[in-house]
Design a protein around this motif. Structure first.
Motif, PDB file in Angstrom:
ATOM      1  N   THR A 139      78.639  31.223  40.578  1.00  0.00           N
ATOM      2  CA  THR A 139      79.703  30.236  40.408  1.00  0.00           C
ATOM      3  C   THR A 139      80.395  30.468  39.069  1.00  0.00           C
ATOM      4  OG1 THR A 139      78.401  28.635  41.667  1.00  0.00           O
ATOM      5  CG2 THR A 139      80.228  27.768  40.348  1.00  0.00           C
ATOM      6  N   PRO A 140      81.726  30.580  39.077  1.00  0.00           N
ATOM      7  CA  PRO A 140      82.427  30.814  37.820  1.00  0.00           C
ATOM      8  C   PRO A 140      82.403  29.584  36.910  1.00  0.00           C
ATOM      9  CG  PRO A 140      84.000  30.687  39.632  1.00  0.00           C
ATOM     10  CD  PRO A 140      82.638  30.592  40.226  1.00  0.00           C
ATOM     11  N   ALA A 141      82.473  29.869  35.600  1.00  0.00           N
ATOM     12  CA  ALA A 141      82.553  28.807  34.597  1.00  0.00           C
ATOM     13  C   ALA A 141      84.013  28.615  34.205  1.00  0.00           C
ATOM     14  CB  ALA A 141      81.729  29.183  33.373  1.00  0.00           C
ATOM     15  N   CYS A 142      84.373  27.378  33.942  1.00  0.00           N
ATOM     16  CA  CYS A 142      85.737  27.054  33.534  1.00  0.00           C
ATOM     17  C   CYS A 142      86.073  27.797  32.243  1.00  0.00           C
ATOM     18  CB  CYS A 142      85.868  25.549  33.316  1.00  0.00           C
ATOM     19  SG  CYS A 142      87.479  25.048  32.663  1.00  0.00           S
ATOM     20  N   PRO A 143      87.228  28.446  32.184  1.00  0.00           N
ATOM     21  CA  PRO A 143      87.604  29.175  30.980  1.00  0.00           C
ATOM     22  C   PRO A 143      87.917  28.253  29.807  1.00  0.00           C
ATOM     23  CG  PRO A 143      89.417  29.208  32.557  1.00  0.00           C
ATOM     24  CD  PRO A 143      88.245  28.576  33.243  1.00  0.00           C
ATOM     25  N   ASP A 144      88.203  26.972  30.072  1.00  0.00           N
ATOM     26  CA  ASP A 144      88.527  26.034  28.999  1.00  0.00           C
ATOM     27  C   ASP A 144      87.308  25.327  28.429  1.00  0.00           C
ATOM     28  OD1 ASP A 144      91.144  26.769  29.371  1.00  0.00           O
ATOM     29  OD2 ASP A 144      91.785  24.860  30.237  1.00  0.00           O
ATOM     30  N   CYS A 145      86.441  24.797  29.314  1.00  0.00           N
ATOM     31  CA  CYS A 145      85.312  23.994  28.827  1.00  0.00           C
ATOM     32  C   CYS A 145      83.941  24.622  29.073  1.00  0.00           C
ATOM     33  CB  CYS A 145      85.355  22.597  29.443  1.00  0.00           C
ATOM     34  SG  CYS A 145      84.967  22.531  31.205  1.00  0.00           S
ATOM     35  N   GLY A 146      83.860  25.644  29.944  1.00  0.00           N
ATOM     36  CA  GLY A 146      82.589  26.315  30.201  1.00  0.00           C
ATOM     37  C   GLY A 146      81.735  25.682  31.284  1.00  0.00           C
ATOM     38  N   GLU A 147      82.157  24.552  31.848  1.00  0.00           N
ATOM     39  CA  GLU A 147      81.396  23.893  32.913  1.00  0.00           C
ATOM     40  C   GLU A 147      81.550  24.664  34.225  1.00  0.00           C
ATOM     41  OE1 GLU A 147      79.363  21.148  32.763  1.00  0.00           O
ATOM     42  OE2 GLU A 147      79.645  21.345  30.589  1.00  0.00           O
ATOM     43  N   SER A 148      80.568  24.524  35.109  1.00  0.00           N
ATOM     44  CA  SER A 148      80.652  25.161  36.425  1.00  0.00           C
ATOM     45  C   SER A 148      81.817  24.582  37.210  1.00  0.00           C
ATOM     46  CB  SER A 148      79.361  24.939  37.216  1.00  0.00           C
ATOM     47  OG  SER A 148      78.311  25.658  36.637  1.00  0.00           O
ATOM     48  N   MET A 149      82.503  25.455  37.920  1.00  0.00           N
ATOM     49  CA  MET A 149      83.637  25.039  38.733  1.00  0.00           C
ATOM     50  C   MET A 149      83.168  24.813  40.170  1.00  0.00           C
ATOM     51  SD  MET A 149      86.426  27.699  37.165  1.00  0.00           S
ATOM     52  CE  MET A 149      87.921  26.799  37.562  1.00  0.00           C
ATOM     53  N   ARG A 150      83.866  23.969  40.917  1.00  0.00           N
ATOM     54  CA  ARG A 150      83.504  23.732  42.323  1.00  0.00           C
ATOM     55  C   ARG A 150      84.493  24.474  43.215  1.00  0.00           C
ATOM     56  NH1 ARG A 150      86.371  19.083  41.155  1.00  0.00           N
ATOM     57  NH2 ARG A 150      87.983  18.589  42.690  1.00  0.00           N
ATOM     58  N   PHE A 151      83.976  24.916  44.358  1.00  0.00           N
ATOM     59  CA  PHE A 151      84.799  25.674  45.300  1.00  0.00           C
ATOM     60  C   PHE A 151      85.360  24.743  46.350  1.00  0.00           C
ATOM     61  CE2 PHE A 151      85.360  28.261  49.143  1.00  0.00           C
ATOM     62  CZ  PHE A 151      86.259  29.189  48.653  1.00  0.00           C
ATOM     63  N   GLU A 152      86.652  24.895  46.651  1.00  0.00           N
ATOM     64  CA  GLU A 152      87.284  24.151  47.725  1.00  0.00           C
ATOM     65  C   GLU A 152      88.007  25.131  48.628  1.00  0.00           C
ATOM     66  OE1 GLU A 152      89.674  20.946  46.331  1.00  0.00           O
ATOM     67  OE2 GLU A 152      87.997  19.955  45.354  1.00  0.00           O
ATOM     68  N   ARG A 153      87.734  25.048  49.896  1.00  0.00           N
ATOM     69  CA  ARG A 153      88.342  25.954  50.870  1.00  0.00           C
ATOM     70  C   ARG A 153      89.807  25.614  51.115  1.00  0.00           C
ATOM     71  NH1 ARG A 153      84.823  29.250  52.825  1.00  0.00           N
ATOM     72  NH2 ARG A 153      82.653  28.678  53.004  1.00  0.00           N
ATOM     73  N   ARG A 155      92.437  25.468  37.830  1.00  0.00           N
ATOM     74  CA  ARG A 155      92.295  26.009  39.187  1.00  0.00           C
ATOM     75  C   ARG A 155      92.406  27.523  39.121  1.00  0.00           C
ATOM     76  NH1 ARG A 155      96.476  27.733  42.531  1.00  0.00           N
ATOM     77  NH2 ARG A 155      95.835  27.989  44.671  1.00  0.00           N
ATOM     78  N   VAL A 156      91.462  28.213  39.766  1.00  0.00           N
ATOM     79  CA  VAL A 156      91.492  29.668  39.855  1.00  0.00           C
ATOM     80  C   VAL A 156      91.201  30.048  41.297  1.00  0.00           C
ATOM     81  CG1 VAL A 156      90.482  31.834  39.044  1.00  0.00           C
ATOM     82  CG2 VAL A 156      90.651  29.890  37.480  1.00  0.00           C
ATOM     83  N   ARG A 157      92.105  30.784  41.915  1.00  0.00           N
ATOM     84  CA  ARG A 157      91.872  31.233  43.287  1.00  0.00           C
ATOM     85  C   ARG A 157      90.652  32.147  43.323  1.00  0.00           C
ATOM     86  NH1 ARG A 157      96.147  34.258  45.538  1.00  0.00           N
ATOM     87  NH2 ARG A 157      95.353  33.692  47.573  1.00  0.00           N
ATOM     88  N   ASP A 158      89.911  32.106  44.416  1.00  0.00           N
ATOM     89  CA  ASP A 158      88.680  32.886  44.532  1.00  0.00           C
ATOM     90  C   ASP A 158      88.915  34.382  44.376  1.00  0.00           C
ATOM     91  OD1 ASP A 158      90.017  33.027  46.980  1.00  0.00           O
ATOM     92  OD2 ASP A 158      88.176  32.984  48.169  1.00  0.00           O
ATOM     93  N   VAL A 159      90.055  34.875  44.808  1.00  0.00           N
ATOM     94  CA  VAL A 159      90.342  36.304  44.706  1.00  0.00           C
ATOM     95  C   VAL A 159      90.776  36.714  43.298  1.00  0.00           C
ATOM     96  CG1 VAL A 159      90.873  36.600  47.156  1.00  0.00           C
ATOM     97  CG2 VAL A 159      92.698  35.956  45.571  1.00  0.00           C
ATOM     98  N   TRP A 200      87.744  24.959  41.133  1.00  0.00           N
ATOM     99  CA  TRP A 200      88.362  23.903  40.336  1.00  0.00           C
ATOM    100  C   TRP A 200      87.401  23.401  39.288  1.00  0.00           C
ATOM    101  CZ3 TRP A 200      93.285  21.834  41.354  1.00  0.00           C
ATOM    102  CH2 TRP A 200      93.876  22.278  42.524  1.00  0.00           C
ATOM    103  N   CYS A 201      87.942  23.016  38.128  1.00  0.00           N
ATOM    104  CA  CYS A 201      87.158  22.320  37.117  1.00  0.00           C
ATOM    105  C   CYS A 201      87.564  20.861  37.163  1.00  0.00           C
ATOM    106  CB  CYS A 201      87.416  22.895  35.725  1.00  0.00           C
ATOM    107  SG  CYS A 201      86.513  21.996  34.434  1.00  0.00           S
TER     108      CYS A 201
END
Length: 79
Positions: free
Chosen positions: A57-71, A39-43, A32-33
């Protein structure tokens, strides 16, 4: 003990994933950003072509900030 066995069987079956729920494809959650709400699913991270930092850690496709993972909770999607 017929009723007790029936209730026990029903309860055991309720913990199984129904088709289409989280876990069917190996997903453990979503990235999530917090700034953009993306929101991008891990798969799907690689399919989306998202850049990753040195930690993976993936970067947000819109703003470039690091995204956080939520299980995923295991009871449905990781929404």
């Amino acid at each position: 003990m017929g009723i007790l066995d029936t209730v026990t069987d029903m309860m055991a079956g309720s913990t199984q994933h129904a088709p289409g729920n989280a876990g069917d494809d190996g997903s453990e959650g979503s990235y999530w950003c917090g700034d953009c709400g993306v929101r991008v699913r891990d798969v799907a991270v690689d399919d989306e072509g998202l850049d990753r930092d040195d930690n993976g850690t993936p970067a947000c496709p819109d703003c470039g900030e690091s995204m956080r993972f939520e299980r995923a909770s295991g009871t449905g999607c990781a929404c």
